[in-house]
Motif scaffolding. Structure first.
Motif, PDB file in Angstrom:
ATOM      1  N   SER A  34      -8.788  57.433  18.748  1.00 47.42           N
ATOM      2  CA  SER A  34      -8.340  57.629  17.319  1.00 47.42           C
ATOM      3  C   SER A  34      -6.857  57.723  17.419  1.00 47.42           C
ATOM      4  N   GLU A  35      -6.300  58.784  18.220  1.00 44.96           N
ATOM      5  CA  GLU A  35      -4.939  58.957  18.228  1.00 44.96           C
ATOM      6  C   GLU A  35      -4.166  57.942  18.891  1.00 44.96           C
ATOM      7  N   MET A  36      -4.706  57.312  19.775  1.00 44.09           N
ATOM      8  CA  MET A  36      -4.129  56.149  20.726  1.00 44.09           C
ATOM      9  C   MET A  36      -4.046  54.898  19.434  1.00 44.09           C
ATOM     10  N   ALA A  37      -5.186  54.928  18.671  1.00 47.36           N
ATOM     11  CA  ALA A  37      -5.005  53.747  17.647  1.00 47.36           C
ATOM     12  C   ALA A  37      -3.983  54.094  16.641  1.00 47.36           C
ATOM     13  N   ARG A  38      -3.979  55.185  16.208  1.00 53.65           N
ATOM     14  CA  ARG A  38      -3.252  55.614  15.258  1.00 53.65           C
ATOM     15  C   ARG A  38      -1.655  55.205  15.326  1.00 53.65           C
ATOM     16  N   ASN A  39      -1.350  55.773  16.612  1.00 53.71           N
ATOM     17  CA  ASN A  39       0.182  55.444  16.980  1.00 53.71           C
ATOM     18  C   ASN A  39       0.451  53.967  17.217  1.00 53.71           C
ATOM     19  N   ARG A  40      -0.518  52.987  17.636  1.00 55.22           N
ATOM     20  CA  ARG A  40      -0.252  51.845  17.864  1.00 55.22           C
ATOM     21  C   ARG A  40      -0.418  51.138  16.466  1.00 55.22           C
ATOM     22  N   PHE A  41      -1.382  51.574  15.569  1.00 52.84           N
ATOM     23  CA  PHE A  41      -1.261  50.916  14.325  1.00 52.84           C
ATOM     24  C   PHE A  41      -0.071  51.169  13.685  1.00 52.84           C
ATOM     25  N   ALA A  42       0.491  52.141  13.699  1.00 57.00           N
ATOM     26  CA  ALA A  42       1.759  52.614  12.963  1.00 57.00           C
ATOM     27  C   ALA A  42       2.952  51.899  13.570  1.00 57.00           C
ATOM     28  N   ALA A  43       3.045  51.663  14.759  1.00 61.12           N
ATOM     29  CA  ALA A  43       4.017  50.917  15.489  1.00 61.12           C
ATOM     30  C   ALA A  43       3.901  49.417  15.158  1.00 61.12           C
ATOM     31  N   LEU A  44       2.738  48.990  15.286  1.00 60.66           N
ATOM     32  CA  LEU A  44       2.783  47.540  15.104  1.00 60.66           C
ATOM     33  C   LEU A  44       2.591  47.001  13.577  1.00 60.66           C
ATOM     34  N   CYS A  45       2.151  47.813  12.889  1.00 63.97           N
ATOM     35  CA  CYS A  45       2.377  47.555  11.339  1.00 63.97           C
ATOM     36  C   CYS A  45       3.766  47.653  11.036  1.00 63.97           C
ATOM     37  N   SER A  46       4.532  48.505  11.380  1.00 60.32           N
ATOM     38  CA  SER A  46       6.006  48.397  11.120  1.00 60.32           C
ATOM     39  C   SER A  46       6.766  47.533  11.573  1.00 60.32           C
ATOM     40  N   SER A  47       6.395  46.820  12.651  1.00 61.79           N
ATOM     41  CA  SER A  47       7.092  45.813  13.202  1.00 61.79           C
ATOM     42  C   SER A  47       6.432  44.326  12.707  1.00 61.79           C
ATOM     43  N   GLY A  48       5.418  44.465  11.868  1.00 54.99           N
ATOM     44  CA  GLY A  48       5.149  43.128  11.041  1.00 54.99           C
ATOM     45  C   GLY A  48       4.072  42.457  11.800  1.00 54.99           C
ATOM     46  N   GLN A  49       3.492  42.878  12.736  1.00 60.62           N
ATOM     47  CA  GLN A  49       2.057  42.170  13.439  1.00 60.62           C
ATOM     48  C   GLN A  49       1.239  41.870  12.540  1.00 60.62           C
ATOM     49  N   TYR A  50       0.607  40.798  12.938  1.00 57.52           N
ATOM     50  CA  TYR A  50      -0.624  40.473  12.061  1.00 57.52           C
ATOM     51  C   TYR A  50      -1.884  41.425  12.585  1.00 57.52           C
ATOM     52  N   THR A  51      -2.989  41.525  11.651  1.00 56.73           N
ATOM     53  CA  THR A  51      -3.833  42.780  11.878  1.00 56.73           C
ATOM     54  C   THR A  51      -4.662  42.215  13.042  1.00 56.73           C
ATOM     55  N   THR A  52      -4.984  41.008  12.889  1.00 59.41           N
ATOM     56  CA  THR A  52      -6.001  40.530  14.110  1.00 59.41           C
ATOM     57  C   THR A  52      -5.252  40.977  15.461  1.00 59.41           C
ATOM     58  N   ASP A  53      -3.900  40.638  15.394  1.00 61.49           N
ATOM     59  CA  ASP A  53      -3.064  40.865  16.795  1.00 61.49           C
ATOM     60  C   ASP A  53      -2.984  42.441  16.953  1.00 61.49           C
ATOM     61  N   ILE A  54      -3.041  43.097  15.927  1.00 62.35           N
ATOM     62  CA  ILE A  54      -2.851  44.638  16.114  1.00 62.35           C
ATOM     63  C   ILE A  54      -4.027  45.207  16.877  1.00 62.35           C
ATOM     64  N   ILE A  55      -5.439  44.614  16.424  1.00 62.82           N
ATOM     65  CA  ILE A  55      -6.735  45.024  16.953  1.00 62.82           C
ATOM     66  C   ILE A  55      -6.937  44.754  18.193  1.00 62.82           C
ATOM     67  N   ARG A  56      -6.393  43.378  18.471  1.00 64.56           N
ATOM     68  CA  ARG A  56      -6.440  42.844  20.000  1.00 64.56           C
ATOM     69  C   ARG A  56      -5.432  43.538  20.976  1.00 64.56           C
ATOM     70  N   LYS A  57      -4.227  44.021  20.406  1.00 60.28           N
ATOM     71  CA  LYS A  57      -3.485  44.705  21.304  1.00 60.28           C
ATOM     72  C   LYS A  57      -3.882  46.174  21.529  1.00 60.28           C
TER      73      LYS A  57
END
Length: 271
Positions: A34-57
């Motif tokens: 959960s912590e790893m996902a939270r940090n990655r979601f925050a960074a990737l959302c801020s950089s404008g990544q598509y949601t499906t790409d965020i999940i895949r990454k």
């Protein structure tokens, strides 16, 4: 849980169903995920990544880390031992509000007209879980004799088989975890433009353990739960939640596998 300037998200992790820990996180494997996902979601959302790409990454990174850990230990790991996590996110994408999720987290949005818009990726999951819990409680003679499902051998085997089927072709359940293909199975919704006309919006993003106040225990409607969160605060609602569960200590009124589930929520507004 977490948020950025354009998104908020909640996670609900579940650790493996037995065996040794797979990470060195001081809490649990589920907390690590959960912590790893939270940090990655925050960074990737801020950089404008598509949601499906965020999940895949995220899931690609999870698999790489866990595989390296188990390879180093020369361990054979059954699928039911890996941590998984559901999520629910509300995100501003251009001029629209996008909702996405995996697992059984819940979103309730209420507009100024009193209309409600709700979303959960697995709307029927709770009912199926209650049926299984009722059977396990009956075999054990009450929830007090079943501190967790892992103390009931038949239920343990059933849940391990079910968990091992997560994130596989044909499965109804996809999560954050080791399979990047979960990105192709995320549930998406768009908040209708006419609903947005009733701004400001008030909302709750929740784990199923918190949304139980409305979904399972019927203490509130969706609209009432959001209103109570605004008026009384999330801490007060958590106290009420635990009180309901304490009064049903044997789990006969509200069948469940644990006395209390993790309860996480974000209260937010959209103007």
């Amino acid at each position: 849980m977490g948020w950025t300037a354009t998104a908020c998200f909640v996670f609900d992790g579940a650790t493996g169903l037995g065996g040794d820990r797979l990470t060195a996180h001081p809490g649990s494997d589920a907390a690590w995920l959960s912590e790893m996902a939270r940090n990655r979601f925050a960074a990737l959302c801020s950089s404008g990544q598509y949601t499906t790409d965020i999940i895949r990454k995220v899931n690609t990174d999870v698999r790489a880390f866990l595989d390296a850990e188990t390879d180093a230990a020369a361990a054979v790991v059954e699928d039911w031992r890996y941590p998984v996590a559901g999520y629910e996110m509300l995100r501003l994408v251009g001029d629209r509000l996008e909702i996405s999720g995996l697992g059984d987290c819940v979103l309730h949005l209420v507009n100024a007209d009193g209309a409600v818009f709700s979303h959960t990726p697995l709307p029927e999951f709770s009912d199926a879980e209650q049926i299984s819990a009722r059977a396990a409680i009956a075999r054990a003679g009450g929830l007090k004799r079943l501190p967790s499902m892992l103390h009931d051998e038949a239920e343990q085997e059933r849940m391990r088989m079910f968990r091992a089927g997560y994130n596989k072709p044909g499965s109804p359940v996809w999560t954050l975890g080791r399979n990047p293909d979960a990105a192709d199975h995320a549930s998406f919704a768009r908040v209708p433009p006419e609903f947005l006309d009733g701004r400001p919006l008030q909302g709750l993003l929740m784990s199923d353990g918190f949304s139980a106040l409305a979904d399972r225990y019927a203490a509130y409607t969706a609209v009432g739960l959001v209103a109570a969160a605004r008026q009384r605060g999330l801490a007060a609602l958590c106290t009420e939640l635990r009180g309901i569960e304490a009064e049903d200590a044997d789990g006969h009124q509200f069948p469940r596998f644990k006395q209390s589930d993790d309860a996480t929520a974000i209260l937010f507004s959209v103007s």
